[in-house]
Scaffold this active site. Structure first.
Site, PDB file in Angstrom:
ATOM      1  N   ASP A 105      27.684  11.783  -9.453  1.00  0.00           N
ATOM      2  CA  ASP A 105      26.728  12.153 -10.560  1.00  0.00           C
ATOM      3  C   ASP A 105      25.889  12.701 -10.230  1.00  0.00           C
ATOM      4  OD1 ASP A 105      25.085  12.942 -12.367  1.00  0.00           O
ATOM      5  OD2 ASP A 105      26.016  11.061 -14.038  1.00  0.00           O
ATOM      6  N   GLU A 165      29.964  16.435 -20.933  1.00  0.00           N
ATOM      7  CA  GLU A 165      30.243  15.288 -19.750  1.00  0.00           C
ATOM      8  C   GLU A 165      31.344  14.651 -20.161  1.00  0.00           C
ATOM      9  OE1 GLU A 165      27.060  12.791 -18.321  1.00  0.00           O
ATOM     10  OE2 GLU A 165      25.731  14.006 -19.230  1.00  0.00           O
ATOM     11  N   HIS A 197      30.909   6.882 -24.040  1.00  0.00           N
ATOM     12  CA  HIS A 197      29.581   7.609 -24.521  1.00  0.00           C
ATOM     13  C   HIS A 197      29.971   8.613 -24.592  1.00  0.00           C
ATOM     14  CE1 HIS A 197      30.492  10.320 -20.601  1.00  0.00           C
ATOM     15  NE2 HIS A 197      31.253   9.889 -20.056  1.00  0.00           N
ATOM     16  N   ASP A 245      22.672  18.948 -13.226  1.00  0.00           N
ATOM     17  CA  ASP A 245      23.214  17.457 -13.342  1.00  0.00           C
ATOM     18  C   ASP A 245      24.774  18.069 -13.774  1.00  0.00           C
ATOM     19  OD1 ASP A 245      23.856  14.928 -14.417  1.00  0.00           O
ATOM     20  OD2 ASP A 245      23.009  15.402 -15.991  1.00  0.00           O
ATOM     21  N   HIS A 254      17.391  13.420 -19.083  1.00  0.00           N
ATOM     22  CA  HIS A 254      17.274  13.538 -20.486  1.00  0.00           C
ATOM     23  C   HIS A 254      16.376  14.097 -21.066  1.00  0.00           C
ATOM     24  CE1 HIS A 254      20.358  10.466 -19.525  1.00  0.00           C
ATOM     25  NE2 HIS A 254      21.040  11.162 -19.106  1.00  0.00           N
ATOM     26  N   ARG A 298      34.824  11.538 -14.758  1.00  0.00           N
ATOM     27  CA  ARG A 298      33.774  12.465 -15.573  1.00  0.00           C
ATOM     28  C   ARG A 298      33.570  13.791 -14.840  1.00  0.00           C
ATOM     29  NH1 ARG A 298      30.420   9.251 -16.144  1.00  0.00           N
ATOM     30  NH2 ARG A 298      28.750   9.905 -14.311  1.00  0.00           N
ATOM     31  N   HIS A 326      23.674  15.687 -23.786  1.00  0.00           N
ATOM     32  CA  HIS A 326      22.125  15.863 -23.368  1.00  0.00           C
ATOM     33  C   HIS A 326      21.673  16.965 -23.515  1.00  0.00           C
ATOM     34  CE1 HIS A 326      21.875  15.228 -19.602  1.00  0.00           C
ATOM     35  NE2 HIS A 326      22.541  14.533 -19.672  1.00  0.00           N
ATOM     36  N   ASP A 344       1.044  -1.228   0.153  1.00  0.00           N
ATOM     37  CA  ASP A 344       0.307  -0.140   0.100  1.00  0.00           C
ATOM     38  C   ASP A 344       1.001   1.193   0.004  1.00  0.00           C
ATOM     39  OD1 ASP A 344       0.871  -0.609   2.733  1.00  0.00           O
ATOM     40  OD2 ASP A 344      -0.704  -0.112   3.646  1.00  0.00           O
ATOM     41  N   HIS A 395      26.664   4.240 -14.166  1.00  0.00           N
ATOM     42  CA  HIS A 395      24.841   4.415 -14.682  1.00  0.00           C
ATOM     43  C   HIS A 395      24.713   3.614 -12.674  1.00  0.00           C
ATOM     44  CE1 HIS A 395      22.914   6.036 -17.313  1.00  0.00           C
ATOM     45  NE2 HIS A 395      23.826   6.692 -17.405  1.00  0.00           N
ATOM     46  N   GLU A 405      31.226  16.751 -15.393  1.00  0.00           N
ATOM     47  CA  GLU A 405      29.967  17.090 -15.888  1.00  0.00           C
ATOM     48  C   GLU A 405      29.800  18.770 -15.966  1.00  0.00           C
ATOM     49  OE1 GLU A 405      25.979  15.654 -17.444  1.00  0.00           O
ATOM     50  OE2 GLU A 405      26.578  15.002 -15.247  1.00  0.00           O
ATOM     51  N   TYR A 411      37.362   5.828 -18.657  1.00  0.00           N
ATOM     52  CA  TYR A 411      36.943   4.708 -17.253  1.00  0.00           C
ATOM     53  C   TYR A 411      38.141   3.527 -17.632  1.00  0.00           C
ATOM     54  CZ  TYR A 411      33.127   7.828 -17.665  1.00  0.00           C
ATOM     55  OH  TYR A 411      32.063   8.468 -18.051  1.00  0.00           O
TER      56      TYR A 411
END
Length: 449
Positions: free
Chosen positions: A265, A389, A355, A276, A366, A410, A359, A46, A248, A412, A393
């Protein structure tokens, strides 16, 4: 008397009225547009997930409750803008919270007429009658959309309700093209989301210590978001050591060791608009020689990409600028061999940079909008907001003996295209390695400003 606490975080009704007017021009006097708020989603038993309407619905209405349908019908005798929503219910409002009701939908959200959601079925045939074109979302709220299509089919096959629309158009592309170019008011909201996001990242840099868990550092960011009356725009990524090489990674469950880099991130959402930011920094406050070497490559790529973001430039110019710097750096440190052109043509760099660089950013992290028009990269225009960004890696599984093993980096930023170049919305959080180390040397204070 209406409780004004309901309205203190309400969007500016004038923004939504202007958007509906633009959509009405596109729809025309012989068309009608319909869009429903996404349903509530169950988490377990619930317990539902905290409700957030789909961005297209909020963009047009500013209405934040579930079980709502907006109709744009220029020239309709009951009004150009109709909103169907939950009726006031004293018992439900005791248990769940206050509702605007049809009266509030008109008084506070700009509806020409508003009705209880249960009445929509009684109105739909009349709304479709005589309209040449129906604009409808497809896939946002399948149950609602199918119901409208069933009514449309019945009108067509049975000849009921006068002349039904002879043409069906998908609403999303129209709205998404509108949403792609941000107004000055939207950019102002995004500046606030970016400012809080930047403050949270700076706080995390000062709070981190060897032995902390990733989730504890995530809590520092979320505390800052909530202190400013915001919440996260997407699940926060805090990845230290090898976890920084998972793009991610959201488990945020591991301890952070002395000598690790940690990649964060994270961004705050303010009145429906997302920040972002990604920053990468040493858990112990000092970059190692190898970490600094790769970090400076990514930083140079970030800056080159921002420099390439100018009105009139194709969207992919940002990625290409970053890519050339990253590939040249990978060759210089010995992770790639050969020439820059060959590495790009053969895509050998994808082992370390897999990547894109940018974006769109807006109500969705996104965000919506086409990247290409007729197969060609679209030109950047003032008001477009995007991320920059680049990253590198180096996974130990693929590079077990490399001095760069388990380093993920990274950097960004969020930028808005201006008439002459671009404006970095996230400049308040350091990204130069020396500036990061200097900030990390300062004591962390958790007090709200």
């Amino acid at each position: 008397m209406r409780d004004q606490s309901q309205l203190q975080h309400r969007d500016d009704p004038a923004l939504h009225a202007a958007r509906r007017a633009r959509l009405a021009e596109i729809v025309g006097s012989d068309g009608v547009a319909m869009i429903a708020a996404t349903p509530e989603r169950n988490r377990n038993n619930d317990v539902d997930y905290p409700y957030r309407p789909n961005s297209d619905f909020r963009y047009l209405t500013g209405f934040l409750e579930p079980e709502a349908i907006a109709v744009i019908a220029p020239g309709f005798d009951a009004g150009d803008y109709l909103l169907f929503c939950r009726a006031r219910n004293a018992e439900q409002e005791v248990w769940i919270g206050r509702r605007a009701g049809p009266e509030g939908a008109m008084a506070d959200y700009g509806a020409d007429r508003a009705f209880a959601i249960d009445e929509f079925e009684d109105w739909i045939d009349r709304l479709l009658d005589g309209r040449r074109k129906l604009y409808l979302t497809l896939g946002t709220h399948p149950e609602f959309e199918q119901s409208v299509l069933d009514h449309l089919s019945a009108l067509r096959s049975q000849g009921r309700g006068g002349v039904p629309p002879c043409e069906l158009a998908v609403l999303e592309p129209v709205l998404h093209e509108m949403r792609l170019r941000k107004s000055a008011a939207e950019v102002a909201l995004m500046r606030q989301a970016a400012a809080t996001s930047a403050r949270a990242h700076s706080a995390a840099m000062q709070a981190v210590r060897p032995g902390m868990y990733e989730y504890q550092l995530a809590a520092v960011l979320h505390y800052t978001f909530e202190s400013d009356g915001m919440h996260w725009a997407y699940p926060t990524i805090v990845g230290a050591g090898e976890n920084a090489c998972v793009l991610h990674y959201i488990e945020n469950s591991a301890p952070m060791a002395d000598g690790d880099l940690v990649l964060i991130d994270a961004g705050a959402e303010y009145r429906g608009y997302a920040g972002d930011i990604t920053r990468t920094f040493p858990v112990n406050g000092r970059f190692s020689e190898a970490q600094r070497e790769l970090y400076d490559i990514v930083l140079a790529a970030n800056r080159a990409a921002i420099e390439a973001a100018r009105p009139g430039a194709p969207m992919n110019a940002v990625h290409q600028a970053a890519l050339h710097v990253l590939v040249a750096g990978l060759i210089e440190v010995g992770l790639l061999a050969g020439s820059v052109d060959d590495a790009i043509a053969e895509e050998s760099y994808r082992a370390y940079f897999m990547h894109g660089t940018s974006h769109w950013l807006g109500m969705d992290v996104h965000d919506v909008g086409d990247y290409k028009i007729d197969g060609e990269w679209r030109a950047l225009e003032p008001g477009m907001v995007l991320t920059v960004e680049p990253g590198l890696y180096v996974r130990a599984d693929d590079n077990p003996t490399s001095r760069f093993a388990n380093i993920g980096i990274r950097i960004e930023d969020d930028i808005v295209i201006t008439e002459t170049g671009c404006d970095v919305l996230t400049a308040d959080v350091p990204k130069d390695a020396d500036e990061i180390e200097a900030l990390m040397a300062k004591p962390y204070r958790s007090e709200t400003p």
